[in-house]
Design an enzyme around this catalytic site. Structure first.
Site, PDB file in Angstrom:
ATOM      1  N   ILE A  80      -5.391 -24.714 -77.486  1.00 44.15           N
ATOM      2  CA  ILE A  80      -5.653 -26.143 -77.621  1.00 44.15           C
ATOM      3  C   ILE A  80      -4.594 -26.819 -78.504  1.00 44.15           C
ATOM      4  CG2 ILE A  80      -7.308 -27.837 -78.489  1.00 44.15           C
ATOM      5  CD1 ILE A  80      -8.186 -26.389 -75.913  1.00 44.15           C
ATOM      6  N   HIS A 139      -4.845 -31.733 -75.373  1.00 45.18           N
ATOM      7  CA  HIS A 139      -6.231 -31.430 -75.008  1.00 45.18           C
ATOM      8  C   HIS A 139      -7.211 -32.293 -75.812  1.00 45.18           C
ATOM      9  CE1 HIS A 139      -4.308 -27.362 -74.155  1.00 45.18           C
ATOM     10  NE2 HIS A 139      -4.808 -27.706 -72.983  1.00 45.18           N
ATOM     11  N   GLU A 176      -2.060 -36.245 -67.334  1.00 45.85           N
ATOM     12  CA  GLU A 176      -1.042 -36.605 -66.354  1.00 45.85           C
ATOM     13  C   GLU A 176       0.224 -35.767 -66.464  1.00 45.85           C
ATOM     14  OE1 GLU A 176      -0.321 -40.795 -66.582  1.00 45.85           O
ATOM     15  OE2 GLU A 176      -2.200 -41.306 -65.566  1.00 45.85           O
ATOM     16  N   ASP A 196       0.500 -32.662 -65.832  1.00 41.65           N
ATOM     17  CA  ASP A 196       0.452 -31.928 -64.568  1.00 41.65           C
ATOM     18  C   ASP A 196       0.071 -32.913 -63.463  1.00 41.65           C
ATOM     19  OD1 ASP A 196       0.893 -29.110 -65.557  1.00 41.65           O
ATOM     20  OD2 ASP A 196      -0.842 -29.676 -66.754  1.00 41.65           O
ATOM     21  N   VAL A 230       0.581 -36.834 -73.820  1.00 38.92           N
ATOM     22  CA  VAL A 230       0.779 -36.876 -75.272  1.00 38.92           C
ATOM     23  C   VAL A 230       2.094 -36.174 -75.575  1.00 38.92           C
ATOM     24  CG1 VAL A 230      -0.137 -36.174 -77.516  1.00 38.92           C
ATOM     25  CG2 VAL A 230      -1.691 -36.931 -75.706  1.00 38.92           C
TER      26      VAL A 230
END
Length: 285
Positions: free
Chosen positions: A37, A41, A152, A154, A180
């Site tokens: 994480i 995430h 976004e 991926d 991010v």
């Protein structure tokens, strides 16, 4: 928000917890992850919390989406660390099944989305999107959330998920969340930790390059010319380029010549690490 987070490991327990929330009139969001994480995430969890009263985060390193020469066994795993971060971000429940729970003996079904999966990452990672679509479909059916949130970064994966959810009439809203980034523009990724210090110093060139393509397109440069110039720039730095592509933002169909709206997508190999990035056209401010 900070506090404890409950962990469940079976479909039965997951459904029981979600059913109890629904009996109380609450809405539920799902944030699927493979762990490791990071702030990307956590931004998904916070966005999910803004949409629904309860948030389930799944943690499952999915073997079906790794190729034979990819990093499944080396993929970073630290459930205790991940659990603490997710609790602090406001997740209410961690769903962490093992492989047998997700794929019981005799499991033989896969979800295949044609058209969207045949080039870009699909060309260099055969069967990857079948693995993604299969596990996400199972997670959506296991949890039955109102909303599911995906990043976004991926971008191709996000469109694949939206497509099969639509095609299969799965009653869930799929939301994309902005990428991010580090201060220097590098899109956050769990695989970023594989970079050496020297490679990390080079990595921001990927974002710089795709953003330059988007800027050039917004100023009227042709799509083929802009993407080829970007590939040349990256290869001149010694980077192995999977693709630099200008695509329709909804269908991922190739675009040529001047364009008004598009998505610029790229994937490179930096050492042993594969990095992805994408930006819209026109680029965000």
């Amino acid at each position: 928000m900070t506090g404890a987070i409950e962990t469940v490991r079976t479909v039965r327990d997951l459904r029981a917890r979600v059913a109890a929330w629904r009996a109380g009139g609450e809405t539920v969001a799902l944030v699927p992850t493979m762990g490791a994480i990071h702030d990307g995430h956590l931004s998904l969890v916070k966005r999910a919390k803004a949409h629904c009263g309860r948030v389930v985060t799944s943690l499952f390193v999915n073997p079906l989406q790794f190729g034979p020469r990819e990093d499944f066994h080396a993929y970073p795993r630290d459930e205790a660390r991940d659990t603490g971060l997710l609790a602090a971000a406001g997740s209410d429940l961690l769903y962490a099944p093992d492989a047998t729970e997700m794929y019981p003996p005799g499991f033989s079904t896969k979800v295949h989305v044609s058209d969207l999966t045949e080039d870009l990452c699909g060309a260099s990672r055969p069967n990857h999107f079948d693995g993604v679509a299969t596990v996400v479909a199972k997670l959506l059916l296991q949890c039955a959330p109102d909303t599911a949130i995906f990043g976004e970064k991926d971008y191709q994966q996000l469109l694949v998920i939206k497509r099969f959810v639509r095609d299969l009439n799965i009653p869930v809203e799929i939301l994309g969340a902005p990428i991010v980034r580090e201060v220097d523009g590098l899109a956050l990724s769990s695989r970023q930790r594989y970079l050496s210090p020297e490679e990390r110093a080079i990595a921001p060139v990927l974002h710089q390059t795709v953003r330059q393509v988007a800027t050039d397109l917004a100023q009227g440069r042709g799509a083929d010319d802009a993407s080829e110039a970007a590939r040349f720039r990256l290869e001149a730095m010694g980077l192995r380029v999977d693709y630099v592509a200008v695509r329709d933002p909804d269908t991922l169909k190739p675009l040529h010549g001047p364009v008004k709206t598009a998505r610029v997508l790229a994937a490179i190999h930096l050492g042993k690490t594969r990095l992805l990035d994408n930006v819209p056209v026109p680029p965000d401010d």
